[in-house]
Design a protein around this motif. Structure first.
Motif, mmCIF file in Angstrom:
data_model
loop_
_atom_site.group_PDB
_atom_site.id
_atom_site.type_symbol
_atom_site.label_atom_id
_atom_site.label_comp_id
_atom_site.label_asym_id
_atom_site.label_seq_id
_atom_site.Cartn_x
_atom_site.Cartn_y
_atom_site.Cartn_z
ATOM 1 N N LYS A 1 -18.758 59.798 -37.253
ATOM 2 C CA LYS A 1 -18.420 58.894 -38.612
ATOM 3 C C LYS A 1 -18.519 57.234 -37.764
ATOM 4 O O LYS A 1 -19.043 56.471 -38.867
ATOM 5 C CB LYS A 1 -17.475 59.317 -39.271
ATOM 6 N N ARG A 2 -17.761 57.216 -36.916
ATOM 7 C CA ARG A 2 -17.543 55.799 -36.254
ATOM 8 C C ARG A 2 -18.967 55.102 -35.992
ATOM 9 O O ARG A 2 -19.267 53.732 -36.195
ATOM 10 C CB ARG A 2 -16.692 55.496 -35.297
ATOM 11 N N LYS B 1 -22.336 48.252 -37.084
ATOM 12 C CA LYS B 1 -22.916 47.480 -37.101
ATOM 13 C C LYS B 1 -24.055 46.775 -36.136
ATOM 14 O O LYS B 1 -23.482 46.906 -34.988
ATOM 15 C CB LYS B 1 -22.781 46.248 -37.926
ATOM 16 N N HIS C 1 -28.767 49.552 -32.471
ATOM 17 C CA HIS C 1 -27.939 50.118 -32.859
ATOM 18 C C HIS C 1 -26.771 50.843 -31.658
ATOM 19 O O HIS C 1 -26.184 51.437 -31.273
ATOM 20 C CB HIS C 1 -27.568 51.127 -34.284
ATOM 21 N N GLU D 1 -20.648 54.089 -38.943
ATOM 22 C CA GLU D 1 -20.745 52.162 -39.163
ATOM 23 C C GLU D 1 -20.143 51.508 -38.206
ATOM 24 O O GLU D 1 -19.941 50.098 -38.917
ATOM 25 C CB GLU D 1 -18.818 52.982 -39.537
#
Length: 319
Positions: free
Chosen positions: A313-314, A319, A110, A317
């Motif tokens: 927040k980005r 992946k 990530h 999100e």
């Protein structure tokens, strides 16, 4: 421009027909056995080789140029040239706070997706503009864990627990929300701080736990894994701009090779380090990570600015 960079670096001219020699100072907080130092040495050797000896980098481990903040200030003042730094950069570039936001990253993959994507580009651009430092390459880090003299499995176990955190306001707020008593302290003061009872513990990846000799004064590594993050190897903008095009290209090529070297080294070293810490008597404790995440998240969100929250927040999100 060369005159500006030569304030901190030493420039000298060799024999007849030789190019001007540039000597750069590079500081970091780890010891000589650490992954960062080994990677820095590899980078320095590559730079020397690729510039035919016209650029030499002298590396100062163990905070011998001062802490991260001191070294960054020194680079800006022209008395040092390179540094290994991470979330401390938020003191200049607010988006750098997201480099090590507790429980923002699921794992190393990530982190890689974020740093090598648009978000990483935005963070690098702000560092370059506001800290006047250019990230040359990055290195993934092992997750940060909490060390202590008594096992800590839930936030309830943190009551009255005094701990060191780096100069990162987000860390202060997150650990305070979880129930601890965090305080800012330079890493080179942590061993003595624990030994003298000034603090009860600290949090860091296992490689820095070993590098700092903390196994001598702490018994438990509580696997909170609260931060997955990365660090940059950075050079002062002025120092980089002072180079010839050929030298600059050589430095960037060396950086790319050093990053690959560091990635391979990290994979090899972390399991080895964990085993060595166990051999030194440290015990690894499984903790309720969900409970820590739940305790910290409201403080994290309230600590971030509107712009930082949007980036946070980005990141979640990706992946």
């Amino acid at each position: 421009m060369l005159v500006l960079s030569a304030c901190g670096s030493k420039s000298s001219t060799g024999g007849e027909g030789s190019a001007e020699k540039i000597e750069w100072k590079m500081g970091h907080l780890a010891d000589e056995k650490h992954i960062w130092h080994k990677t820095a040495n590899e980078f320095a050797n590559l730079v020397k080789e690729k510039t035919d000896g016209s650029i030499e980098i002298k590396i100062y481990p163990n905070n011998s140029l001062g802490g991260e903040t001191d070294t960054i200030n020194a680079i800006q003042a022209g008395t040092a040239d390179l540094v290994i730094s991470g979330e401390t950069l938020q003191n200049w570039a607010p988006k750098a706070a997201l480099m090590a936001t507790p429980y923002a990253f699921k794992n190393s993959d990530h982190v890689k997706a974020v740093v090598e994507g648009e978000i990483g580009d935005e963070i690098e651009a702000e560092i370059k503009e506001k800290a006047q430092l250019t990230p040359l390459f990055y290195l993934n880090r092992a997750p940060r864990n909490l060390t202590s003299s008594e096992p800590i499995k839930t936030p309830e176990d943190l009551k009255g627990f005094s701990m060191r955190v780096p100069n990162v306001p987000l860390f202060l707020n997150a650990w305070e929300a979880a129930g601890a008593k965090p305080q800012v302290m330079d890493f080179n003061e942590v061993f003595t701080g624990i030994q003298q009872g000034v603090i009860d513990g600290q949090e860091n990846p296992v490689d820095l736990i070993q590098s700092g000799g903390l196994y001598e004064v702490q018994k438990y590594v509580n696997e909170t894994e609260h931060v997955y993050s990365w660090i940059y190897v950075l050079v002062g903008n002025k120092q980089l701009e002072s180079l010839s095009d050929e030298q600059r290209e050589a430095v960037l090529a060396a950086a790319e090779e050093a990053q690959a070297f560091g990635e391979n080294l990290l994979q090899e070293e972390i399991e080895k380090v964990k085993n060595e810490l166990k051999e030194e008597g440290m015990e690894f404790v499984e903790v309720d990570q969900d409970a820590f995440r739940e305790a910290m998240t409201p403080a994290i969100e309230s600590s971030l600015s509107e712009e930082q929250n949007e980036l946070y927040k980005r990141i979640l999100e990706v992946k």
